[in-house]
Design a protein around this motif. Structure first.
Motif, PDB file in Angstrom:
ATOM      1  N   ALA A   1       0.806  -1.146  -0.019  1.00  0.00           N
ATOM      2  CA  ALA A   1      -0.086   0.181  -0.062  1.00  0.00           C
ATOM      3  C   ALA A   1       0.822   1.236   0.023  1.00  0.00           C
ATOM      4  O   ALA A   1       0.640   2.246  -0.850  1.00  0.00           O
ATOM      5  CB  ALA A   1      -0.911  -0.029   1.421  1.00  0.00           C
ATOM      6  N   ASP A   2       1.821   1.662   0.792  1.00  0.00           N
ATOM      7  CA  ASP A   2       2.947   2.434   0.859  1.00  0.00           C
ATOM      8  C   ASP A   2       3.548   2.500  -0.491  1.00  0.00           C
ATOM      9  O   ASP A   2       3.475   3.687  -1.070  1.00  0.00           O
ATOM     10  CB  ASP A   2       3.908   2.360   1.717  1.00  0.00           C
ATOM     11  N   LEU A   3       3.899   1.365  -1.070  1.00  0.00           N
ATOM     12  CA  LEU A   3       4.678   1.613  -2.431  1.00  0.00           C
ATOM     13  C   LEU A   3       3.471   2.060  -3.356  1.00  0.00           C
ATOM     14  O   LEU A   3       4.022   3.073  -4.189  1.00  0.00           O
ATOM     15  CB  LEU A   3       5.125   0.021  -2.902  1.00  0.00           C
ATOM     16  N   ASN A   4       2.339   1.731  -3.419  1.00  0.00           N
ATOM     17  CA  ASN A   4       1.165   2.303  -4.317  1.00  0.00           C
ATOM     18  C   ASN A   4       0.951   3.600  -4.132  1.00  0.00           C
ATOM     19  O   ASN A   4       0.624   4.235  -5.203  1.00  0.00           O
ATOM     20  CB  ASN A   4      -0.220   1.417  -4.129  1.00  0.00           C
ATOM     21  N   GLN A   5       1.291   4.063  -3.273  1.00  0.00           N
ATOM     22  CA  GLN A   5       1.356   5.681  -2.574  1.00  0.00           C
ATOM     23  C   GLN A   5       2.634   6.486  -3.140  1.00  0.00           C
ATOM     24  O   GLN A   5       2.965   7.349  -2.735  1.00  0.00           O
ATOM     25  CB  GLN A   5       0.879   5.955  -1.553  1.00  0.00           C
ATOM     26  N   LYS A   6       3.526   5.573  -3.675  1.00  0.00           N
ATOM     27  CA  LYS A   6       4.895   6.098  -3.943  1.00  0.00           C
ATOM     28  C   LYS A   6       5.780   6.587  -2.811  1.00  0.00           C
ATOM     29  O   LYS A   6       6.659   7.508  -2.977  1.00  0.00           O
ATOM     30  CB  LYS A   6       4.855   7.358  -5.180  1.00  0.00           C
ATOM     31  N   LYS A   7       5.470   5.872  -1.919  1.00  0.00           N
ATOM     32  CA  LYS A   7       6.530   5.938  -0.828  1.00  0.00           C
ATOM     33  C   LYS A   7       7.028   4.649  -0.215  1.00  0.00           C
ATOM     34  O   LYS A   7       6.261   3.724  -0.077  1.00  0.00           O
ATOM     35  CB  LYS A   7       5.845   6.509   0.465  1.00  0.00           C
ATOM     36  N   PHE A   8       8.487   4.614  -0.404  1.00  0.00           N
ATOM     37  CA  PHE A   8       8.936   3.275   0.016  1.00  0.00           C
ATOM     38  C   PHE A   8      10.002   3.458   1.051  1.00  0.00           C
ATOM     39  O   PHE A   8      11.059   4.153   0.558  1.00  0.00           O
ATOM     40  CB  PHE A   8       9.724   2.445  -1.185  1.00  0.00           C
ATOM     41  N   GLU A   9       9.890   3.152   2.265  1.00  0.00           N
ATOM     42  CA  GLU A   9      10.656   3.535   3.472  1.00  0.00           C
ATOM     43  C   GLU A   9      11.405   2.454   3.930  1.00  0.00           C
ATOM     44  O   GLU A   9      11.894   2.562   5.100  1.00  0.00           O
ATOM     45  CB  GLU A   9       9.823   4.230   4.459  1.00  0.00           C
ATOM     46  N   ILE A  10      11.486   1.045   3.541  1.00  0.00           N
ATOM     47  CA  ILE A  10      12.236  -0.016   4.187  1.00  0.00           C
ATOM     48  C   ILE A  10      13.285  -0.209   3.099  1.00  0.00           C
ATOM     49  O   ILE A  10      13.408   0.160   1.938  1.00  0.00           O
ATOM     50  CB  ILE A  10      11.248  -1.130   4.485  1.00  0.00           C
ATOM     51  N   ASN A  11      14.110  -0.996   3.706  1.00  0.00           N
ATOM     52  CA  ASN A  11      15.391  -1.749   2.750  1.00  0.00           C
ATOM     53  C   ASN A  11      14.846  -2.672   1.971  1.00  0.00           C
ATOM     54  O   ASN A  11      14.161  -3.702   2.061  1.00  0.00           O
ATOM     55  CB  ASN A  11      16.279  -2.203   3.898  1.00  0.00           C
ATOM     56  N   LYS A  12      15.049  -2.439   0.498  1.00  0.00           N
ATOM     57  CA  LYS A  12      14.636  -3.120  -0.466  1.00  0.00           C
ATOM     58  C   LYS A  12      15.198  -4.650  -0.369  1.00  0.00           C
ATOM     59  O   LYS A  12      14.683  -5.506  -0.612  1.00  0.00           O
ATOM     60  CB  LYS A  12      15.054  -2.555  -1.944  1.00  0.00           C
ATOM     61  N   ASP A  13      16.504  -4.632  -0.220  1.00  0.00           N
ATOM     62  CA  ASP A  13      17.249  -6.018  -0.077  1.00  0.00           C
ATOM     63  C   ASP A  13      16.849  -6.846   0.940  1.00  0.00           C
ATOM     64  O   ASP A  13      16.651  -7.969   0.847  1.00  0.00           O
ATOM     65  CB  ASP A  13      18.936  -5.614   0.063  1.00  0.00           C
ATOM     66  N   GLN A  14      16.689  -5.930   2.077  1.00  0.00           N
ATOM     67  CA  GLN A  14      16.011  -7.039   3.129  1.00  0.00           C
ATOM     68  C   GLN A  14      14.418  -7.553   2.986  1.00  0.00           C
ATOM     69  O   GLN A  14      13.982  -8.626   3.400  1.00  0.00           O
ATOM     70  CB  GLN A  14      15.679  -6.133   4.620  1.00  0.00           C
ATOM     71  N   LEU A  15      13.643  -6.766   2.065  1.00  0.00           N
ATOM     72  CA  LEU A  15      12.447  -7.063   1.948  1.00  0.00           C
ATOM     73  C   LEU A  15      12.531  -8.328   0.786  1.00  0.00           C
ATOM     74  O   LEU A  15      11.882  -9.286   1.092  1.00  0.00           O
ATOM     75  CB  LEU A  15      11.670  -5.953   1.308  1.00  0.00           C
TER      76      LEU A  15
END
Length: 96
Positions: free
Chosen positions: A68-82
């Motif tokens: 949902a955050d990504l859909n709102q164009k905000k991504f605030e966590i570590n991509k590699d960890q995800l």
């Protein structure tokens, strides 16, 4: 490889869709990102339908909030960890 549609199968595919969505986010191709997000949301719904997943959906809710955050164009966590979160699912699926 066993392609039976199990929660394991769907979790591995969920990782692929989220990876694709993140790639499109980085490219600022938001239409393709939204398409991947819609597919990811559909996969989560399918996972929740499995009887063995009843009561084990906390992680799915966290993933839904990240999407949902990504859909709102905000991504605030570590991509590699995800993305590394999905590695055990892919590894187990590939070893079947």
């Amino acid at each position: 490889m066993n392609t039976t549609r199990t929660p394991l199968f769907y979790m591995a595919n969920l990782g692929s869709e989220i990876s694709r969505a993140l790639l499109e986010y980085e490219k600022k191709d938001f239409q393709k990102m939204r398409d991947s997000i819609l597919r990811a949301e559909d996969i989560i719904k399918k996972i929740k339908e499995f009887e063995e997943m009843k009561g084990r959906t906390g992680e799915l809710e966290i993933l839904k909030s990240i999407i949902a955050d990504l859909n709102q164009k905000k991504f605030e966590i570590n991509k590699d960890q995800l993305l590394s979160y999905f590695n055990p699912f892919v590894d187990r699926l590939m070893s079947l």
